[in-house]
Design a protein around this motif. Structure first.
Motif, mmCIF file in Angstrom:
data_model
loop_
_atom_site.group_PDB
_atom_site.id
_atom_site.type_symbol
_atom_site.label_atom_id
_atom_site.label_comp_id
_atom_site.label_asym_id
_atom_site.label_seq_id
_atom_site.Cartn_x
_atom_site.Cartn_y
_atom_site.Cartn_z
ATOM 1 N N PRO A 102 7.019 -1.559 6.620
ATOM 2 C CA PRO A 102 6.187 -0.312 6.075
ATOM 3 C C PRO A 102 4.955 -0.711 5.099
ATOM 4 O O PRO A 102 5.202 -1.498 4.281
ATOM 5 C CB PRO A 102 7.351 0.510 5.315
ATOM 6 N N GLY A 103 4.091 -0.137 5.413
ATOM 7 C CA GLY A 103 2.718 -0.443 4.488
ATOM 8 C C GLY A 103 1.838 -1.459 5.016
ATOM 9 O O GLY A 103 0.575 -1.557 4.468
ATOM 10 N N ILE A 104 2.275 -2.250 5.940
ATOM 11 C CA ILE A 104 1.230 -3.186 6.521
ATOM 12 C C ILE A 104 0.138 -2.687 7.172
ATOM 13 O O ILE A 104 -1.071 -3.224 7.385
ATOM 14 C CB ILE A 104 2.045 -4.447 7.442
ATOM 15 N N ASP A 105 0.168 -1.453 7.575
ATOM 16 C CA ASP A 105 -0.848 -0.865 8.255
ATOM 17 C C ASP A 105 -2.282 -0.370 7.584
ATOM 18 O O ASP A 105 -3.265 -0.501 8.059
ATOM 19 C CB ASP A 105 -0.235 0.462 8.961
ATOM 20 N N THR A 325 -9.959 -8.830 -8.759
ATOM 21 C CA THR A 325 -10.286 -7.277 -8.988
ATOM 22 C C THR A 325 -10.310 -6.474 -7.628
ATOM 23 O O THR A 325 -9.607 -5.261 -7.860
ATOM 24 C CB THR A 325 -11.676 -6.967 -9.528
ATOM 25 N N VAL A 326 -11.054 -6.809 -6.556
ATOM 26 C CA VAL A 326 -10.881 -6.020 -5.554
ATOM 27 C C VAL A 326 -9.730 -5.840 -4.642
ATOM 28 O O VAL A 326 -9.190 -4.869 -4.208
ATOM 29 C CB VAL A 326 -12.276 -6.315 -4.464
ATOM 30 N N SER A 327 -8.890 -6.945 -4.831
ATOM 31 C CA SER A 327 -7.622 -7.213 -4.014
ATOM 32 C C SER A 327 -6.812 -6.123 -5.007
ATOM 33 O O SER A 327 -6.049 -5.345 -4.323
ATOM 34 C CB SER A 327 -7.134 -8.477 -4.030
ATOM 35 N N LEU A 328 -6.721 -5.967 -6.143
ATOM 36 C CA LEU A 328 -5.963 -5.328 -7.033
ATOM 37 C C LEU A 328 -6.506 -3.748 -6.693
ATOM 38 O O LEU A 328 -5.481 -2.735 -6.589
ATOM 39 C CB LEU A 328 -6.163 -5.502 -8.398
ATOM 40 N N LEU A 329 -7.444 -3.299 -6.669
ATOM 41 C CA LEU A 329 -8.311 -2.258 -6.215
ATOM 42 C C LEU A 329 -7.634 -1.629 -4.925
ATOM 43 O O LEU A 329 -6.942 -0.384 -4.466
ATOM 44 C CB LEU A 329 -9.489 -2.098 -6.056
ATOM 45 N N ILE A 330 -7.468 -2.575 -3.869
ATOM 46 C CA ILE A 330 -7.034 -2.250 -2.504
ATOM 47 C C ILE A 330 -5.609 -1.923 -2.454
ATOM 48 O O ILE A 330 -5.014 -1.026 -2.077
ATOM 49 C CB ILE A 330 -7.550 -3.512 -1.402
ATOM 50 N N LEU A 335 -1.075 1.107 -1.254
ATOM 51 C CA LEU A 335 0.253 1.155 -1.321
ATOM 52 C C LEU A 335 0.639 2.126 -2.590
ATOM 53 O O LEU A 335 -0.240 2.462 -3.432
ATOM 54 C CB LEU A 335 0.690 -0.240 -1.509
ATOM 55 N N THR A 336 1.789 2.499 -2.495
ATOM 56 C CA THR A 336 2.292 3.450 -3.890
ATOM 57 C C THR A 336 3.398 2.915 -4.213
ATOM 58 O O THR A 336 4.188 2.135 -3.517
ATOM 59 C CB THR A 336 2.612 4.760 -3.334
ATOM 60 N N GLY A 337 3.956 3.164 -5.319
ATOM 61 C CA GLY A 337 5.436 2.813 -6.130
ATOM 62 C C GLY A 337 5.479 1.406 -6.373
ATOM 63 O O GLY A 337 4.547 0.541 -6.412
ATOM 64 N N GLU A 338 6.928 1.194 -5.668
ATOM 65 C CA GLU A 338 7.198 -0.177 -6.053
ATOM 66 C C GLU A 338 6.411 -1.375 -5.186
ATOM 67 O O GLU A 338 6.124 -2.472 -5.426
ATOM 68 C CB GLU A 338 8.589 -0.373 -5.716
ATOM 69 N N ALA A 339 6.289 -0.803 -3.917
ATOM 70 C CA ALA A 339 5.390 -1.752 -2.930
ATOM 71 C C ALA A 339 3.993 -2.190 -3.580
ATOM 72 O O ALA A 339 3.647 -3.146 -3.503
ATOM 73 C CB ALA A 339 5.030 -1.128 -1.559
ATOM 74 N N SER A 340 3.294 -1.088 -4.168
ATOM 75 C CA SER A 340 2.163 -1.506 -4.667
ATOM 76 C C SER A 340 2.201 -2.621 -5.886
ATOM 77 O O SER A 340 1.439 -3.350 -6.277
ATOM 78 C CB SER A 340 1.203 0.053 -5.276
#
Length: 374
Positions: A102-105, A325-330, A335-340
Motif C-alpha cells: 500500500p502506498g507504492i502507487d 528537500t524534494v524527496s521529503l516534499l514528495i 503518503l500519510t501518517g506512519e507510512a509518511s
C-alpha cells in the motif's frame, strides 16, 4: 550548514519531551478559509516557502537552458541522459522492491529527486581540486532531475482541478511574461502578481510550488544592450540567500521532525516501502546516473566531461542519491501518517549514506587531482 542545523533541531525537538509542542506548532492552522488558504504551519512551509525555492530553481533552469551549459547540445546531452537514468532506475527499483505494498502507487516517486543545494554543498566541501566540469555536470544533472520531479509533482499530486482558478493563474502568468517582454522592472507589480499566481495555482488544485517554477521559467535571462544584469541574474542574487537561509531550512524544520527510535529505524530496513525508498536513492540513483552516462558515452551521443574520470563520476553519481528537500516534499505529498514518517526516515538515512559515501570517494579523487596538478 543551516539546512543540516534545521534538520538536527527538528529531529531533537520532535524526539524530546517537548515533542508534543513541536507537533502542535506544525499542525496549527492559520489563514482565511477563502480559497482554501486555511493551512497548517507545516503546509505553509511546504506550499508557500518552497515556492520561493522552486522559483530560484526555475531561474537557474531557464538560465542553463537559454545561455548556460544546457543551451549547447554536446554539453547538455550527458547530464540530461544521466538525469533521466537517475529518475527511471530508482523508480523501477522502488517498484520492484515494494510491488503490491500500500502506498507504492505514489511512493515510487520519492527516490527520483536530487537535492541541488545539498549535493553541490558536499561537492564544494570535498572536491576543490576536481575539474570545474565535474561541478557543471552535477549542477546540470540536478537541475534536469528537479525539472523531472516538478513534472511528477504536477501530474501525480493534483488531487482536484478548478478550471476558473487555473484560468486566473494562466492569465497572471501571461501578464508576467508580457511585463518581462516590455522590460518593466518595478517590484510593486511583480510581487502582487506573484502572490495572485501562487493563490490561483493553489486554488486550482495544482501543487503551489509549480507557480514558482513557472514564474522562474518566464523571467528574462538574455541581457539587453548595455544592461549590466538581466532580471533572472538580479533575482537569483537577491532571493538565493532567502531561499537557502530561510525557506528551505524552515521547510526542513517542519518536515524532518519525525519520531526516531529503535523500532522506526528497524522499520526502514524491514518494511518494504521505506526500504524501497532507501535502496532507490542510494543504489538506484548511483546505478541509474552512472549506467546512463556510460551508455551515452559508449554510443557516441555524448562525451565525458573534460578532465573528469569515471571514478569521479562514481562519486558524483552517489551524490545524486541525496534526495533530502524534494524527496521529503514528495514523501509528504504521496503518503500519510506512519507510512509518511517511515518514508521520511528512509530519505534522511539515504541522504546521509549517499552524502558520506560520495564525500569519501570525492575526497580521495580530490587528492588524486591535486597530485596531478602538482
Amino acid at each position: 550548514m543551516i539546512l543540516l542545523a534545521a534538520t538536527a533541531v527538528a529531529l531533537v525537538w520532535a524526539n524530546s519531551p517537548l515533542g508534543e509542542i513541536y507537533r502542535t506548532v506544525r499542525d496549527f492552522h492559520l489563514g482565511p478559509h477563502f480559497l482554501h488558504l486555511n493551512l497548517s504551519i507545516g503546509d505553509w512551509a511546504k506550499d508557500g516557502l518552497l515556492a520561493l525555492f522552486f522559483f530560484v530553481a526555475g531561474l537557474e533552469l531557464k538560465r542553463e537552458l537559454v545561455v548556460g551549459e544546457l543551451s549547447r547540445f554536446k554539453q547538455a546531452v550527458l547530464p540530461v541522459v544521466a538525469a533521466i537514468g537517475g529518475m527511471i532506475v530508482p523508480a523501477l527499483v522502488a517498484l520492484g522492491i515494494a510491488w503490491g505494498t500500500p502506498g507504492i502507487d505514489r511512493g515510487w516517486a520519492i527516490p527520483v529527486a536530487t537535492d541541488i543545494a545539498f549535493a553541490l554543498g558536499v561537492l564544494a566541501l570535498t572536491g576543490s581540486n576536481l575539474p570545474s566540469s565535474a561541478r557543471v555536470f552535477l549542477l546540470s544533472l540536478a537541475v534536469v532531475d528537479d525539472l523531472g520531479a516538478i513534472l511528477v509533482i504536477a501530474v501525480l499530486f493534483t488531487s482536484h482541478f478548478n478550471l476558473i482558478a487555473a484560468a486566473v493563474a494562466a492569465a497572471a502568468l501571461a501578464l508576467y511574461a508580457w511585463l518581462q517582454h516590455r522590460r518593466v522592472r518595478t517590484a510593486w507589480l511583480y510581487v502582487p502578481l506573484a502572490a495572485v499566481t501562487w493563490i490561483a495555482v493553489h486554488t486550482a488544485g495544482i501543487h503551489a510550488t509549480i507557480a514558482g517554477v513557472a514564474l522562474g521559467l518566464l523571467t528574462r535571462v538574455r541581457p539587453d544592450s548595455g544592461e549590466e544584469e538581466t532580471p533572472a541574474i538580479r533575482l537569483e542574487h537577491r532571493l538565493q540567500p532567502w531561499s537557502a537561509a530561510v525557506a528551505v531550512p524552515l521547510f526542513a524544520l517542519f518536515a524532518a521532525g519525525i519520531e526516531l527510535d529503535a523500532k522506526s529505524l528497524t522499520d526502514v530496513f524491514t518494511t518494504a516501502l521505506p526500504l524501497a525508498v532507501l535502496i532507490g536513492l542510494v543504489v538506484g540513483k548511483t546505478v541509474g546516473i552512472l549506467g546512463a552516462s556510460a551508455l551515452a558515452v559508449a554510443s557516441g551521443i555524448a562525451e565525458r566531461p573534460r578532465g573528469t574520470g569515471w571514478r569521479d563520476l562514481v562519486g558524483l553519481s552517489l551524490l545524486g542519491g541525496v534526495g533530502f528537500t524534494v524527496s521529503l516534499l514528495i514523501s509528504e505529498l504521496a503518503l500519510t501518517g506512519e507510512a509518511s514518517e517511515r518514508a521520511k526516515a528512509a530519505v534522511l538515512l539515504a541522504s546521509a549514506i549517499a552524502s558520506l559515501g560520495g564525500a569519501g570517494l570525492l575526497i580521495h579523487r580530490n587528492k588524486v587531482h591535486a597530485a596531478r596538478e602538482d
